[in-house]
Design a protein around this motif. Sequence first.
Motif, PDB file in Angstrom:
ATOM      1  N   UNK A 239       7.503  -7.862 -74.806  1.00 49.22           N
ATOM      2  CA  UNK A 239       6.340  -8.601 -74.314  1.00 49.22           C
ATOM      3  C   UNK A 239       6.736  -9.976 -73.777  1.00 49.22           C
ATOM      4  N   UNK A 240       6.184 -10.327 -72.618  1.00 44.76           N
ATOM      5  CA  UNK A 240       6.540 -11.595 -72.003  1.00 44.76           C
ATOM      6  C   UNK A 240       6.096 -12.809 -72.788  1.00 44.76           C
ATOM      7  N   UNK A 241       5.042 -12.659 -73.596  1.00 45.22           N
ATOM      8  CA  UNK A 241       4.543 -13.815 -74.344  1.00 45.22           C
ATOM      9  C   UNK A 241       5.228 -13.986 -75.686  1.00 45.22           C
ATOM     10  N   UNK A 242       6.178 -13.113 -76.023  1.00 48.57           N
ATOM     11  CA  UNK A 242       6.832 -13.190 -77.328  1.00 48.57           C
ATOM     12  C   UNK A 242       8.320 -13.525 -77.235  1.00 48.57           C
ATOM     13  N   UNK A 243       8.809 -13.807 -76.040  1.00 43.08           N
ATOM     14  CA  UNK A 243      10.246 -14.040 -75.868  1.00 43.08           C
ATOM     15  C   UNK A 243      10.506 -15.157 -74.876  1.00 43.08           C
ATOM     16  N   UNK A 244      11.640 -15.835 -75.077  1.00 50.52           N
ATOM     17  CA  UNK A 244      12.257 -16.548 -73.982  1.00 50.52           C
ATOM     18  C   UNK A 244      13.741 -16.253 -74.017  1.00 50.52           C
ATOM     19  N   UNK A 245      14.303 -16.012 -72.823  1.00 53.03           N
ATOM     20  CA  UNK A 245      15.684 -15.569 -72.690  1.00 53.03           C
ATOM     21  C   UNK A 245      16.591 -16.750 -72.405  1.00 53.03           C
ATOM     22  N   UNK A 246      17.775 -16.748 -73.015  1.00 59.26           N
ATOM     23  CA  UNK A 246      18.714 -17.846 -72.863  1.00 59.26           C
ATOM     24  C   UNK A 246      20.067 -17.300 -72.401  1.00 59.26           C
ATOM     25  N   UNK A 247      20.616 -17.921 -71.348  1.00 56.11           N
ATOM     26  CA  UNK A 247      21.987 -17.660 -70.907  1.00 56.11           C
ATOM     27  C   UNK A 247      22.732 -18.991 -70.824  1.00 56.11           C
ATOM     28  N   UNK A 248      23.915 -19.051 -71.385  1.00 54.73           N
ATOM     29  CA  UNK A 248      24.785 -20.203 -71.242  1.00 54.73           C
ATOM     30  C   UNK A 248      26.078 -19.709 -70.608  1.00 54.73           C
ATOM     31  N   UNK A 249      26.387 -20.205 -69.402  1.00 52.16           N
ATOM     32  CA  UNK A 249      27.537 -19.707 -68.653  1.00 52.16           C
ATOM     33  C   UNK A 249      28.448 -20.865 -68.263  1.00 52.16           C
ATOM     34  N   UNK A 250      29.733 -20.644 -68.342  1.00 51.90           N
ATOM     35  CA  UNK A 250      30.698 -21.647 -67.903  1.00 51.90           C
ATOM     36  C   UNK A 250      30.855 -21.547 -66.390  1.00 51.90           C
ATOM     37  N   UNK A 251      30.903 -22.705 -65.732  1.00 56.48           N
ATOM     38  CA  UNK A 251      31.035 -22.742 -64.274  1.00 56.48           C
ATOM     39  C   UNK A 251      32.374 -23.365 -63.884  1.00 56.48           C
TER      40      UNK A 251
END
Length: 251
Positions: A239-251
């Motif tokens: 469900x879109x209202x129950x999550x937030x997605x996190x990405x941490x990437x090295x550049x």
Amino acid sequence: MADTPLWEELYNELRRQIESGELPPGSAVPRELQLASEHSLSRTTVRQALARLQADGLITRGQGRLGRRVRDQRPLEWNLHRFERGERRDDASTGMDDWAAGVAEQGREPRQEVRVSIEAPPADICMALELDEGEMAVRRTRIRYVDNAPYQLSTSWFPESLARDTLLMETRDVAVPGGILRHIGCPQVAIRDRIIIRMPSPAEADQLDIPAGTPVGEHQRTGYGEDGQPIRHMVTVFPGDKHFLVYELEL
């Protein structure tokens, strides 16, 4: 100005109790008969108020004896850059796999229901796993709960030749160091993610108990083995209202 409808008065009062914490997340909403008696209302009027609270996503719809409960509005942080990578958190002593450990780290309670079957996979799964025509696949389906509320529908597909007679056939939540694929000698060494935002199917909305109008995310992850061939394709609907997605990437 016309008088406020009776159902709306009850709706406003219950909403006030929820927003003030008087009815905290996870708590039981008073039963229809109790509300009707306390407020001198008909059950039809009470149901109108409860239906509006449910449509607003503030309470669950209630199933059988469980009754309606106040929804926990806290979203789950899903660190996809860490999920299944590097030092996995699978722990056989606690029975928690990498996903469950990530939930527990946020002070939440994870639980998973698992089903396993051998099937002729649909065309999109055949393409993702690069299966030949007629080749079978193992389907491992999980309903993931957080604090006893359904948060994710996750289905992993594997080539039958890889999964048969392994822990992937176990109809339980399996946690082994490094994950099941590494444990059986077929580690994932690369992944490819694809994320889609869409409206849920009626079945998905029912399983996830989603308020009307709430979109879902679909996270597709294909895992590749040491020879570069796909060995798993996972599709997770949330469900879109129950999550937030996190990405941490090295550049």
